[in-house]
Design a protein around this motif. Structure first.
Motif, PDB file in Angstrom:
ATOM      1  N   ARG A  10      28.780  29.615  38.499  1.00 40.91           N
ATOM      2  CA  ARG A  10      30.006  29.090  37.911  1.00 40.91           C
ATOM      3  C   ARG A  10      30.529  30.053  36.836  1.00 40.91           C
ATOM      4  O   ARG A  10      31.711  30.363  36.781  1.00 40.91           O
ATOM      5  CB  ARG A  10      29.774  27.704  37.323  1.00 40.91           C
ATOM      6  CG  ARG A  10      31.071  27.065  36.841  1.00 40.91           C
ATOM      7  CD  ARG A  10      30.910  25.644  36.325  1.00 40.91           C
ATOM      8  NE  ARG A  10      30.213  24.810  37.293  1.00 40.91           N
ATOM      9  CZ  ARG A  10      29.178  24.028  37.028  1.00 40.91           C
ATOM     10  NH1 ARG A  10      28.698  23.954  35.805  1.00 40.91           N
ATOM     11  NH2 ARG A  10      28.601  23.307  37.966  1.00 40.91           N
ATOM     12  N   ARG A  11      29.651  30.555  35.968  1.00 43.83           N
ATOM     13  CA  ARG A  11      30.045  31.520  34.931  1.00 43.83           C
ATOM     14  C   ARG A  11      30.589  32.809  35.555  1.00 43.83           C
ATOM     15  O   ARG A  11      31.596  33.349  35.113  1.00 43.83           O
ATOM     16  CB  ARG A  11      28.852  31.840  34.034  1.00 43.83           C
ATOM     17  CG  ARG A  11      28.942  31.133  32.704  1.00 43.83           C
ATOM     18  CD  ARG A  11      27.883  31.615  31.743  1.00 43.83           C
ATOM     19  NE  ARG A  11      26.804  30.604  31.799  1.00 43.83           N
ATOM     20  CZ  ARG A  11      25.526  30.848  31.855  1.00 43.83           C
ATOM     21  NH1 ARG A  11      25.082  32.075  31.814  1.00 43.83           N
ATOM     22  NH2 ARG A  11      24.670  29.872  31.929  1.00 43.83           N
ATOM     23  N   THR A  12      29.938  33.261  36.593  1.00 43.08           N
ATOM     24  CA  THR A  12      30.396  34.471  37.285  1.00 43.08           C
ATOM     25  C   THR A  12      31.774  34.243  37.897  1.00 43.08           C
ATOM     26  O   THR A  12      32.665  35.091  37.793  1.00 43.08           O
ATOM     27  CB  THR A  12      29.391  34.886  38.379  1.00 43.08           C
ATOM     28  OG1 THR A  12      28.107  35.106  37.777  1.00 43.08           O
ATOM     29  CG2 THR A  12      29.846  36.143  39.085  1.00 43.08           C
ATOM     30  N   ALA A  17      37.597  35.079  37.752  1.00 44.47           N
ATOM     31  CA  ALA A  17      38.945  34.517  37.706  1.00 44.47           C
ATOM     32  C   ALA A  17      39.722  35.081  36.519  1.00 44.47           C
ATOM     33  O   ALA A  17      40.911  35.417  36.634  1.00 44.47           O
ATOM     34  CB  ALA A  17      38.880  32.992  37.631  1.00 44.47           C
ATOM     35  N   ILE A  18      39.071  35.216  35.377  1.00 46.22           N
ATOM     36  CA  ILE A  18      39.722  35.804  34.200  1.00 46.22           C
ATOM     37  C   ILE A  18      40.104  37.255  34.474  1.00 46.22           C
ATOM     38  O   ILE A  18      41.211  37.696  34.142  1.00 46.22           O
ATOM     39  CB  ILE A  18      38.807  35.677  32.960  1.00 46.22           C
ATOM     40  CG1 ILE A  18      38.725  34.201  32.531  1.00 46.22           C
ATOM     41  CG2 ILE A  18      39.311  36.540  31.818  1.00 46.22           C
ATOM     42  CD1 ILE A  18      37.666  33.925  31.480  1.00 46.22           C
ATOM     43  N   VAL A  19      39.216  38.009  35.095  1.00 45.97           N
ATOM     44  CA  VAL A  19      39.512  39.404  35.429  1.00 45.97           C
ATOM     45  C   VAL A  19      40.711  39.489  36.373  1.00 45.97           C
ATOM     46  O   VAL A  19      41.606  40.318  36.196  1.00 45.97           O
ATOM     47  CB  VAL A  19      38.265  40.093  36.040  1.00 45.97           C
ATOM     48  CG1 VAL A  19      38.627  41.434  36.659  1.00 45.97           C
ATOM     49  CG2 VAL A  19      37.192  40.267  34.978  1.00 45.97           C
ATOM     50  N   VAL A  20      40.769  38.613  37.364  1.00 41.91           N
ATOM     51  CA  VAL A  20      41.889  38.603  38.311  1.00 41.91           C
ATOM     52  C   VAL A  20      43.192  38.311  37.586  1.00 41.91           C
ATOM     53  O   VAL A  20      44.211  38.986  37.787  1.00 41.91           O
ATOM     54  CB  VAL A  20      41.637  37.604  39.457  1.00 41.91           C
ATOM     55  CG1 VAL A  20      42.895  37.353  40.261  1.00 41.91           C
ATOM     56  CG2 VAL A  20      40.520  38.103  40.356  1.00 41.91           C
ATOM     57  N   VAL A  21      43.212  37.316  36.708  1.00 39.50           N
ATOM     58  CA  VAL A  21      44.420  36.973  35.949  1.00 39.50           C
ATOM     59  C   VAL A  21      44.843  38.144  35.062  1.00 39.50           C
ATOM     60  O   VAL A  21      46.026  38.489  34.994  1.00 39.50           O
ATOM     61  CB  VAL A  21      44.198  35.681  35.122  1.00 39.50           C
ATOM     62  CG1 VAL A  21      45.324  35.462  34.124  1.00 39.50           C
ATOM     63  CG2 VAL A  21      44.064  34.474  36.045  1.00 39.50           C
TER      64      VAL A  21
END
Length: 178
Positions: A10-12, A17-21
């Motif tokens: 889940r953390r990964t 997701a943050i990196v993609v955004v």
């Protein structure tokens, strides 16, 4: 053990997701930054625009630069398009005029937009137009032909090592109808 693995996954996933955004935001921000970079450095061959009245009239008659003219049409625009002359010798600081010829080869009204490019790219910082058909959309009726002027001046600050400058226009279908 399974619970720990699920938390790790889940953390990964959240970090990814943050990196993609962030990557999307960075890419989106690059569009206006690219335009600014091109304007400052001359990348992309964009020319400048000056008012004829703002020119000081000083001409460097000791120097001659060859300006070549090219014209192409995007395949989605049924036009014939070409420069009236292939090249001319110019003195930096002096205003010159040349013509481009366009003819609508289709049976319908078409509207085109010309996009200029100057090579070498550093010369685009010193290539200024006082009048150009590229400033406006061009509408041609079926079979209509037109000569279109371009008035330009090369800056006296054009680097000395540049002996030839190429002005190229590509006409694109604007997608508008007449």
């Amino acid at each position: 053990m399974i619970v720990d693995r699920m938390r790790t996954n889940r953390r990964t996933a959240q970090r990814l997701a943050i990196v993609v955004v962030l990557m999307f935001g960075f890419g989106y921000a690059l569009v206006p930054l690219y335009d600014v970079l091109c304007e400052i450095t001359g990348l992309g061959g964009r020319t400048g625009v000056v008012a004829a009245g703002s020119l000081d009239g000083a001409v460097d008659t000791s120097r001659t630069v060859k300006v070549q003219f090219l014209g192409t049409v995007n395949s989605r625009l049924p036009w014939e398009f070409r420069p009236s002359v292939g090249s001319m010798e110019v003195h930096p600081g002096q205003v010159y005029e040349t013509m481009y010829f366009a003819r609508n080869l289709s049976e319908t009204v078409t509207v085109g937009q010309a996009r200029p490019s100057v090579a070498p790219s550093v010369a685009s910082l010193h290539f200024n137009k006082t009048e150009c058909f590229c400033f406006l959309l061009q509408e041609l009726s079926p079979g209509e032909a037109r000569d279109m002027p371009v008035r330009f001046v090369l800056s006296r600050d054009l680097p000395a090592e540049i002996a030839t400058v190429t002005l190229s226009y590509t006409f694109f279908n604007s997608g508008q109808t007449g």
